[in-house]
Design a protein around this motif. Structure first.
Motif, PDB file in Angstrom:
ATOM      1  N   LEU A 206       0.818  -1.210   0.000  1.00  0.00           N
ATOM      2  CA  LEU A 206       0.000   0.000   0.000  1.00  0.00           C
ATOM      3  C   LEU A 206       0.852   1.260   0.000  1.00  0.00           C
ATOM      4  O   LEU A 206       0.397   2.314  -0.432  1.00  0.00           O
ATOM      5  CB  LEU A 206      -0.933  -0.001   1.215  1.00  0.00           C
ATOM      6  N   GLY A 207       2.083   1.137   0.473  1.00  0.00           N
ATOM      7  CA  GLY A 207       2.971   2.292   0.494  1.00  0.00           C
ATOM      8  C   GLY A 207       3.681   2.544  -0.822  1.00  0.00           C
ATOM      9  O   GLY A 207       4.357   3.550  -0.982  1.00  0.00           O
ATOM     10  N   VAL A 208       3.513   1.629  -1.785  1.00  0.00           N
ATOM     11  CA  VAL A 208       4.175   1.792  -3.074  1.00  0.00           C
ATOM     12  C   VAL A 208       3.485   2.874  -3.886  1.00  0.00           C
ATOM     13  O   VAL A 208       2.262   2.905  -3.992  1.00  0.00           O
ATOM     14  CB  VAL A 208       4.161   0.454  -3.857  1.00  0.00           C
ATOM     15  N   ASN A 209       4.266   3.752  -4.470  1.00  0.00           N
ATOM     16  CA  ASN A 209       3.725   4.786  -5.358  1.00  0.00           C
ATOM     17  C   ASN A 209       3.035   4.126  -6.543  1.00  0.00           C
ATOM     18  O   ASN A 209       3.600   3.274  -7.218  1.00  0.00           O
ATOM     19  CB  ASN A 209       4.877   5.674  -5.847  1.00  0.00           C
ATOM     20  N   GLY A 210       1.805   4.495  -6.812  1.00  0.00           N
ATOM     21  CA  GLY A 210       1.014   3.825  -7.839  1.00  0.00           C
ATOM     22  C   GLY A 210       1.603   3.857  -9.232  1.00  0.00           C
ATOM     23  O   GLY A 210       1.366   2.977 -10.022  1.00  0.00           O
ATOM     24  N   ASP A 211       2.394   4.888  -9.584  1.00  0.00           N
ATOM     25  CA  ASP A 211       2.941   4.922 -10.936  1.00  0.00           C
ATOM     26  C   ASP A 211       4.468   4.997 -10.927  1.00  0.00           C
ATOM     27  O   ASP A 211       5.083   5.325 -11.928  1.00  0.00           O
ATOM     28  CB  ASP A 211       2.359   6.101 -11.717  1.00  0.00           C
ATOM     29  N   GLY A 212       5.065   4.675  -9.787  1.00  0.00           N
ATOM     30  CA  GLY A 212       6.515   4.740  -9.714  1.00  0.00           C
ATOM     31  C   GLY A 212       7.178   3.708 -10.605  1.00  0.00           C
ATOM     32  O   GLY A 212       6.840   2.544 -10.599  1.00  0.00           O
ATOM     33  N   VAL A 309       0.768  -6.953 -15.021  1.00  0.00           N
ATOM     34  CA  VAL A 309       0.923  -8.115 -14.141  1.00  0.00           C
ATOM     35  C   VAL A 309       0.234  -9.324 -14.768  1.00  0.00           C
ATOM     36  O   VAL A 309      -0.956  -9.275 -15.100  1.00  0.00           O
ATOM     37  CB  VAL A 309       0.333  -7.831 -12.740  1.00  0.00           C
ATOM     38  N   LEU A 310       0.983 -10.413 -14.903  1.00  0.00           N
ATOM     39  CA  LEU A 310       0.453 -11.657 -15.447  1.00  0.00           C
ATOM     40  C   LEU A 310      -0.064 -12.543 -14.320  1.00  0.00           C
ATOM     41  O   LEU A 310       0.640 -12.803 -13.345  1.00  0.00           O
ATOM     42  CB  LEU A 310       1.545 -12.410 -16.205  1.00  0.00           C
ATOM     43  N   VAL A 311      -1.303 -13.000 -14.470  1.00  0.00           N
ATOM     44  CA  VAL A 311      -1.868 -13.976 -13.525  1.00  0.00           C
ATOM     45  C   VAL A 311      -2.442 -15.123 -14.376  1.00  0.00           C
ATOM     46  O   VAL A 311      -3.656 -15.297 -14.465  1.00  0.00           O
ATOM     47  CB  VAL A 311      -2.959 -13.342 -12.636  1.00  0.00           C
ATOM     48  N   PRO A 312      -1.581 -15.926 -15.002  1.00  0.00           N
ATOM     49  CA  PRO A 312      -2.033 -16.896 -16.013  1.00  0.00           C
ATOM     50  C   PRO A 312      -2.463 -18.231 -15.424  1.00  0.00           C
ATOM     51  O   PRO A 312      -2.193 -19.292 -15.992  1.00  0.00           O
ATOM     52  CB  PRO A 312      -0.782 -17.057 -16.884  1.00  0.00           C
ATOM     53  N   TYR A 313      -3.158 -18.199 -14.285  1.00  0.00           N
ATOM     54  CA  TYR A 313      -3.440 -19.407 -13.517  1.00  0.00           C
ATOM     55  C   TYR A 313      -4.336 -20.379 -14.276  1.00  0.00           C
ATOM     56  O   TYR A 313      -5.086 -20.005 -15.182  1.00  0.00           O
ATOM     57  CB  TYR A 313      -4.093 -19.050 -12.189  1.00  0.00           C
ATOM     58  N   ASP A 314      -4.291 -21.636 -13.839  1.00  0.00           N
ATOM     59  CA  ASP A 314      -5.148 -22.676 -14.398  1.00  0.00           C
ATOM     60  C   ASP A 314      -6.594 -22.407 -14.009  1.00  0.00           C
ATOM     61  O   ASP A 314      -6.926 -22.353 -12.819  1.00  0.00           O
ATOM     62  CB  ASP A 314      -4.702 -24.043 -13.873  1.00  0.00           C
ATOM     63  N   ILE A 325      -2.060 -11.792  -5.424  1.00  0.00           N
ATOM     64  CA  ILE A 325      -1.315 -10.997  -6.398  1.00  0.00           C
ATOM     65  C   ILE A 325      -2.270 -10.190  -7.272  1.00  0.00           C
ATOM     66  O   ILE A 325      -2.023  -9.019  -7.575  1.00  0.00           O
ATOM     67  CB  ILE A 325      -0.410 -11.916  -7.244  1.00  0.00           C
ATOM     68  N   PHE A 326      -3.380 -10.798  -7.659  1.00  0.00           N
ATOM     69  CA  PHE A 326      -4.402 -10.069  -8.415  1.00  0.00           C
ATOM     70  C   PHE A 326      -4.906  -8.866  -7.606  1.00  0.00           C
ATOM     71  O   PHE A 326      -5.019  -7.745  -8.128  1.00  0.00           O
ATOM     72  CB  PHE A 326      -5.555 -11.012  -8.745  1.00  0.00           C
ATOM     73  N   ALA A 327      -5.210  -9.090  -6.318  1.00  0.00           N
ATOM     74  CA  ALA A 327      -5.706  -8.005  -5.467  1.00  0.00           C
ATOM     75  C   ALA A 327      -4.655  -6.902  -5.316  1.00  0.00           C
ATOM     76  O   ALA A 327      -4.980  -5.711  -5.343  1.00  0.00           O
ATOM     77  CB  ALA A 327      -6.100  -8.558  -4.097  1.00  0.00           C
ATOM     78  N   GLU A 328      -3.391  -7.304  -5.168  1.00  0.00           N
ATOM     79  CA  GLU A 328      -2.322  -6.310  -5.042  1.00  0.00           C
ATOM     80  C   GLU A 328      -2.182  -5.485  -6.320  1.00  0.00           C
ATOM     81  O   GLU A 328      -1.976  -4.263  -6.268  1.00  0.00           O
ATOM     82  CB  GLU A 328      -1.004  -7.025  -4.719  1.00  0.00           C
ATOM     83  N   ALA A 329      -2.303  -6.144  -7.464  1.00  0.00           N
ATOM     84  CA  ALA A 329      -2.195  -5.431  -8.742  1.00  0.00           C
ATOM     85  C   ALA A 329      -3.300  -4.386  -8.876  1.00  0.00           C
ATOM     86  O   ALA A 329      -3.049  -3.249  -9.303  1.00  0.00           O
ATOM     87  CB  ALA A 329      -2.245  -6.422  -9.898  1.00  0.00           C
ATOM     88  N   LEU A 330      -4.528  -4.759  -8.510  1.00  0.00           N
ATOM     89  CA  LEU A 330      -5.626  -3.803  -8.587  1.00  0.00           C
ATOM     90  C   LEU A 330      -5.431  -2.661  -7.599  1.00  0.00           C
ATOM     91  O   LEU A 330      -5.746  -1.507  -7.899  1.00  0.00           O
ATOM     92  CB  LEU A 330      -6.965  -4.505  -8.356  1.00  0.00           C
ATOM     93  N   ARG A 334      -2.407  -1.549 -11.457  1.00  0.00           N
ATOM     94  CA  ARG A 334      -1.668  -2.201 -12.528  1.00  0.00           C
ATOM     95  C   ARG A 334      -2.621  -3.049 -13.365  1.00  0.00           C
ATOM     96  O   ARG A 334      -3.393  -3.832 -12.809  1.00  0.00           O
ATOM     97  CB  ARG A 334      -0.562  -3.105 -11.973  1.00  0.00           C
ATOM     98  N   PRO A 335      -2.593  -2.952 -14.686  1.00  0.00           N
ATOM     99  CA  PRO A 335      -3.425  -3.831 -15.505  1.00  0.00           C
ATOM    100  C   PRO A 335      -2.983  -5.281 -15.372  1.00  0.00           C
ATOM    101  O   PRO A 335      -1.793  -5.560 -15.215  1.00  0.00           O
ATOM    102  CB  PRO A 335      -3.199  -3.310 -16.926  1.00  0.00           C
ATOM    103  N   VAL A 336      -3.949  -6.187 -15.424  1.00  0.00           N
ATOM    104  CA  VAL A 336      -3.676  -7.605 -15.253  1.00  0.00           C
ATOM    105  C   VAL A 336      -4.223  -8.394 -16.436  1.00  0.00           C
ATOM    106  O   VAL A 336      -5.141  -7.952 -17.123  1.00  0.00           O
ATOM    107  CB  VAL A 336      -4.306  -8.143 -13.947  1.00  0.00           C
TER     108      VAL A 336
END
Length: 373
Positions: A206-212, A309-314, A325-330, A334-336
């Motif tokens: 959450l502390g990461v800059n969204g477009d850094g 972000v790639l989430v190529p799960y089965d 990871i999907f939740a973190e990307a959103l 970040r587009p997934v």
């Protein structure tokens, strides 16, 4: 009521993967609200890490310690044997490590033997506070017959032992999931309270800059985060890398995490790992592989450097289950790219934050990644 909360995380063996970040996020949220926390983890959690963060290595059997595959009946006996060990170690930890009763016990990412083990534990010891158990997987109860739900030796475990926990706790047990599809599926076998929980996001994320770090030097960064597992679509990555990086006019690079499963599995690396290492020289700095497990801060910094972000799960394994990871990307905007007909694809309908591909289809995955670029 005691403001002591016990978090039981049998699957936490190291700092990598879902378990560590999930427990840390829940613990931080509880402490902000004035609760004291105690954490029981797997015995493989290193002494140094346990001492540094104050966790207790308790369990010999963890959520990812599956039966060895010696046949359905021997494996069933194995599960029940695991439950005996889990219950005995849980009882010993309560006696040795808890100086007071807990107002709440939260147990997340639970396997079948743990449900049986909790029932064994509660036969011998009363739990004064509330017990909450979070399930993140389902065999798909909605799609099977009533006879199978209640009498099949494997399928009956969850309905039978969840019901047992409800009876033993006398109104002080709550079943939790982290997706509405999971809650709907469990409602067919557990006619009591089910709560759908939000997916916790670590404070470092959450502390990461969204477009850094986006498109550094004009180069688009495409990333796969987590560990190398076939169920997470890892075998699709070598072909995807070749197709995308050889596409005309694409100025992109790949950053791929590929440590062994955070559960501590000793199995051989899945298909795709060797193939990716073989390609590193071919793509001349456009393919970066990260084989080691990262600290919370390092992981957050890695996320900062990724644009897609790639989430190529089965798909078959992720119809109802969620992805941290999907939740973190959103959370980081970040587009997934995710498989269709999954919980993740349903969430994209609300956010519009990415594209779906046909699960297991390398060509379609490539097209969707190129469309995202």
């Amino acid at each position: 009521m005691s403001r002591r909360v016990l978090i039981v995380d049998s699957g936490m063996r190291n700092v990598g993967g879902h378990n560590f970040s999930y427990t840390r996020a829940v613990e931080a949220a509880l402490r902000k609200r004035g609760f004291e926390t105690t954490v029981f983890a797997h015995k493989q959690l290193s002494v140094e890490i346990a001492r540094e963060i104050g966790y207790h290595p308790v369990f010999s059997c963890g959520a990812y310690d599956y039966p060895p595959g010696n046949g359905r009946w021997r494996d069933l006996r194995y599960i029940y044997a695991q439950s005996v060990i889990f219950a005995d170690e849980l009882e010993r930890a309560f006696t040795r490590l808890l100086a007071e009763e807990c107002g709440l016990v939260f147990c997340h990412t639970v396997n079948d033997f743990e449900l049986i083990g909790w029932n064994r534990f509660l036969k011998r010891r009363r739990l004064a506070g509330h017990l909450m158990i979070l399930l993140r997987q389902t065999p798909g109860f909605v799609s099977c017959s009533l006879i199978k739900r209640w009498f099949h030796p494997y399928w009956r475990i969850k309905p039978h032992y969840l019901g047992g926990l409800h009876r033993r706790q006398q109104g002080r047990f709550v079943l939790l999931t982290d997706s509405e599809p999971l809650s709907q599926d469990y409602a067919g076998v557990f006619p009591h309270r089910i709560v759908t929980m939000p997916i916790p996001i670590n404070d470092f994320i959450l502390g990461v800059n969204g477009d850094g770090g986006a498109r550094k030097n004009g180069v688009l960064s495409i990333g796969y985060l987590g560990d190398a597992r076939s169920v997470k679509g890892f075998p699709l990555l070598p072909g995807l890398v070749d197709r995308v990086l050889s596409a005309p006019g694409v100025n992109a690079k790949f950053i791929i995490q590929c440590p062994t499963a955070a559960s501590g599995s000793a199995d051989a690396p899945p298909e795709g790992v060797k193939e990716l290492y073989d390609r590193q020289g071919q793509w001349n700095g456009r393919l970066t592989l990260i084989a080691n497990k990262l600290s919370e801060r390092e992981y957050a910094e890695l996320f900062r450097s990724i644009d897609i972000v790639l989430v190529p799960y089965d798909q078959a394994s992720y119809v109802e289950p969620t992805s941290g990871i999907f939740a973190e990307a959103l959370a980081l905007a970040r587009p997934v790219v995710v498989p269709s007909d999954t919980w993740m694809a349903g969430e994209l309908m609300n956010s519009g934050g990415g594209l779906e591909f046909r699960s297991g289809d390398e060509v379609d995955l490539t097209e969707k990644v190129l469309d995202t670029i």
